[in-house]
Motif scaffolding. Structure first.
Motif, PDB file in Angstrom:
ATOM      1  N   LYS A   2      11.052  -4.808   5.809  1.00 33.41           N
ATOM      2  CA  LYS A   2      11.521  -3.541   6.387  1.00 33.41           C
ATOM      3  C   LYS A   2      12.990  -3.302   6.077  1.00 33.41           C
ATOM      4  N   ALA A  35       5.475   2.542  -0.304  1.00 34.05           N
ATOM      5  CA  ALA A  35       5.125   1.417   0.563  1.00 34.05           C
ATOM      6  C   ALA A  35       6.327   0.497   0.782  1.00 34.05           C
ATOM      7  N   ARG A  38       8.761   1.888   3.206  1.00 31.70           N
ATOM      8  CA  ARG A  38       8.232   1.824   4.572  1.00 31.70           C
ATOM      9  C   ARG A  38       8.202   0.390   5.108  1.00 31.70           C
ATOM     10  N   GLU A  40       6.217  -1.914   3.910  1.00 24.98           N
ATOM     11  CA  GLU A  40       4.811  -2.317   3.863  1.00 24.98           C
ATOM     12  C   GLU A  40       4.492  -2.945   2.511  1.00 24.98           C
ATOM     13  N   GLY A  41       3.306  -3.478   2.419  1.00 23.92           N
ATOM     14  CA  GLY A  41       2.845  -4.031   1.152  1.00 23.92           C
ATOM     15  C   GLY A  41       3.455  -5.387   0.860  1.00 23.92           C
ATOM     16  N   ASN A  42       3.121  -5.888  -0.309  1.00 24.82           N
ATOM     17  CA  ASN A  42       3.580  -7.191  -0.750  1.00 24.82           C
ATOM     18  C   ASN A  42       3.937  -7.084  -2.239  1.00 24.82           C
TER      19      ASN A  42
END
Length: 65
Positions: A2, A35, A38, A40-42
């Protein structure tokens, strides 16, 4: 993630670049960039480094405090 996403978003906005422009410049899919911003994700390390480099940023590694 984040915090990294927040830094990327703030830098992109300070340079007055939209997400589509940055994704094209960095060679990253727009959905991946969204993503990441935000938190998020990897994403792969290479993807992050490409985005950071495009924005004139770098990642440093240090010992935890």
């Amino acid at each position: 993630m984040k915090e990294i996403g927040k830094i990327i978003k703030e830098r992109r906005k300070s340079l007055k670049v939209n997400q589509l422009e940055l994704s094209e410049l960095a060679g990253v899919d727009i959905n991946t960039l969204v993503a990441i911003e935000r938190g998020e994700g990897n994403p792969k390390l290479a993807t992050l480094l490409s985005i950071l480099d495009t924005l004139g940023l770098q990642m440093t590694i240090g010992l935890k405090s």
